[in-house]
Design a protein around this motif. Structure first.
Motif, PDB file in Angstrom:
ATOM      1  N   ARG A 178     -11.515   8.002   0.119  1.00  9.08           N
ATOM      2  CA  ARG A 178     -12.016   6.636   0.202  1.00  9.08           C
ATOM      3  C   ARG A 178     -10.937   5.645   0.616  1.00  9.08           C
ATOM      4  NH1 ARG A 178     -15.009   9.772  -2.035  1.00  9.08           N
ATOM      5  NH2 ARG A 178     -17.244   9.500  -2.308  1.00  9.08           N
ATOM      6  N   GLY A 179      -9.870   6.187   1.189  1.00  9.44           N
ATOM      7  CA  GLY A 179      -8.861   5.340   1.798  1.00  9.44           C
ATOM      8  C   GLY A 179      -7.741   4.885   0.896  1.00  9.44           C
ATOM      9  N   VAL A 180      -7.662   5.417  -0.320  1.00  6.12           N
ATOM     10  CA  VAL A 180      -6.590   5.025  -1.224  1.00  6.12           C
ATOM     11  C   VAL A 180      -5.302   5.745  -0.821  1.00  6.12           C
ATOM     12  CG1 VAL A 180      -5.802   5.009  -3.639  1.00  6.12           C
ATOM     13  CG2 VAL A 180      -8.222   4.630  -3.097  1.00  6.12           C
ATOM     14  N   ASP A 181      -4.189   5.034  -0.816  1.00  9.25           N
ATOM     15  CA  ASP A 181      -2.896   5.613  -0.478  1.00  9.25           C
ATOM     16  C   ASP A 181      -2.608   6.819  -1.371  1.00  9.25           C
ATOM     17  OD1 ASP A 181       0.231   5.358  -1.519  1.00  9.25           O
ATOM     18  OD2 ASP A 181       0.002   5.289   0.660  1.00  9.25           O
ATOM     19  N   GLN A 182      -2.011   7.868  -0.794  1.00  8.92           N
ATOM     20  CA  GLN A 182      -1.805   9.124  -1.509  1.00  8.92           C
ATOM     21  C   GLN A 182      -0.946   8.947  -2.755  1.00  8.92           C
ATOM     22  OE1 GLN A 182      -0.727  12.410   0.949  1.00  8.92           O
ATOM     23  NE2 GLN A 182      -0.449  13.816  -0.743  1.00  8.92           N
ATOM     24  N   LYS A 183       0.116   8.178  -2.656  1.00 12.99           N
ATOM     25  CA  LYS A 183       0.991   7.942  -3.805  1.00 12.99           C
ATOM     26  C   LYS A 183       0.234   7.224  -4.910  1.00 12.99           C
ATOM     27  CE  LYS A 183       5.193   5.486  -5.191  1.00 12.99           C
ATOM     28  NZ  LYS A 183       6.314   4.625  -4.733  1.00 12.99           N
TER      29      LYS A 183
END
Length: 334
Positions: A178-183
């Motif tokens: 859903r587009g959340v940054d991996q970190k």
């Protein structure tokens, strides 16, 4: 949002849709599981499906009843929360009086009791009257993360559905998709009391700030420098029990994750399995103040503290047990 859009617990979805498809709706149910399973979303969705105007084994999300439930104005759905530390007898007396009244407009009246384990003896015994005299117009759904605190007589009269904890890897992938940054997704997936909706709507910057504050407290406790500051801060927070329990539970959970990372670093210095990867160097320094058996001891103590929070122990007792755990002369066993 239909059942298939709810995250996790596919077995529970299958059971609920089977109830609807076969028109066999239990009069009283217990949804039991960790907070990460998002019991409330499942129970509200089930209420929608029961009263949906367009579907019989799911909910459309578009009809008048579904929209009113979303807006929290549907007269045949009530979501109850404890009045203070426990449910009051008056709250349960209302359910008794309402038990035989017909629905206003829906198929069934659905009553959801959040944190149902927080019924005291009086309210629990009063609620038994509802279960002993079932009416066909009402459905009761009790949500609980602590089955041991519910009366056996209540549990014996309810259909119990046990929810599983959401796999953290699945949560992480869900967020990344859903587009959340991996970190960010990696860190947020380890929020101990999280659910998907909470994670998506939470303030990441506030979380990072809280984590930094908790790490500072952990450093003071482990090194023995500034313990009084930690005690004072927790004592001031305990003036409001509800806010304190919310803060303390999250803080203890964050500390548990940090201690876990320290143990991993002490054993094999492996980065791959560390949750707080951005704190690696700081955690390495902190690990020098504790032998591995002390770290393991503290992890267990934090687990017991989380359990004690669920048991609604006195705030002062929780604080003292927390501070005592880090004392230099504390024996390393539980």
């Amino acid at each position: 949002m239909a059942f298939d859009q709810l995250f996790g617990n596919e077995r529970i979805k299958h059971i609920l849709t089977s109830y609807l498809r076969n028109d066999v709706l239990p009069y009283s149910m217990i949804f039991f599981g960790p907070n990460s399973a998002d019991l409330l979303s499942f129970s509200v969705s089930f209420a929608k499906a029961i009263n949906c105007l367009n579907k019989t084994d799911d909910f459309c999300g578009e009809c008048v009843h579904c929209r009113e439930i979303d807006k929290e104005i549907f007269m045949d759905l009530k979501v109850l929360v404890p009045d203070g530390q426990h449910y009051k007898k008056d709250q349960i007396s209302f359910l008794i009086e309402d038990n035989y009244k017909k629905p206003f407009k829906g198929r069934k009246k659905v009553n959801i009791l959040t944190d149902a384990h927080r019924m005291n003896e009086n309210s629990a015994n009063a609620f038994l009257k509802v279960l002993e005299e079932p009416a066909g117009s009402n459905i009761f759904i009790l949500l609980s993360s602590n089955m041991n605190a519910l009366l056996p007589t209540i549990k014996s009269r309810c259909q119990i559905l046990k929810f599983a904890m959401l796999p953290r890897a699945a949560i992480k992938n869900y967020l990344i998709e859903r587009g959340v940054d991996q970190k960010k997704a990696n860190l947020m997936s380890y929020l101990g009391q999280s659910n998907i909706e909470y994670i998506l709507s939470s303030d990441f910057d506030a979380y990072m700030e809280r984590r930094a504050h908790v790490f500072s407290d952990l450093t003071k406790l482990v090194t023995g420098q500034g313990v009084e500051d930690v005690l004072l801060d927790l004592s001031q927070r305990s003036r409001s029990r509800e806010k304190f329990i919310d803060y303390f539970g999250k803080a203890v959970n964050l500390i548990s994750l940090m201690l876990r990372d320290i143990m991993i670093l002490q054993i094999d210095n492996d980065n791959k399995n560390i949750i707080n990867i951005d704190y690696r160097e700081d955690l390495m320094k902190l690990s020098k103040h504790m032998p591995t058996d002390k770290v393991l001891f503290l992890i267990r103590k934090m687990e017991y503290l989380l359990r004690d929070i669920q048991r609604n122990l006195n705030s002062k007792v929780l604080i003292l047990e927390f501070i005592k755990s880090y004392a230099v002369n504390e024996v390393y066993h539980v």
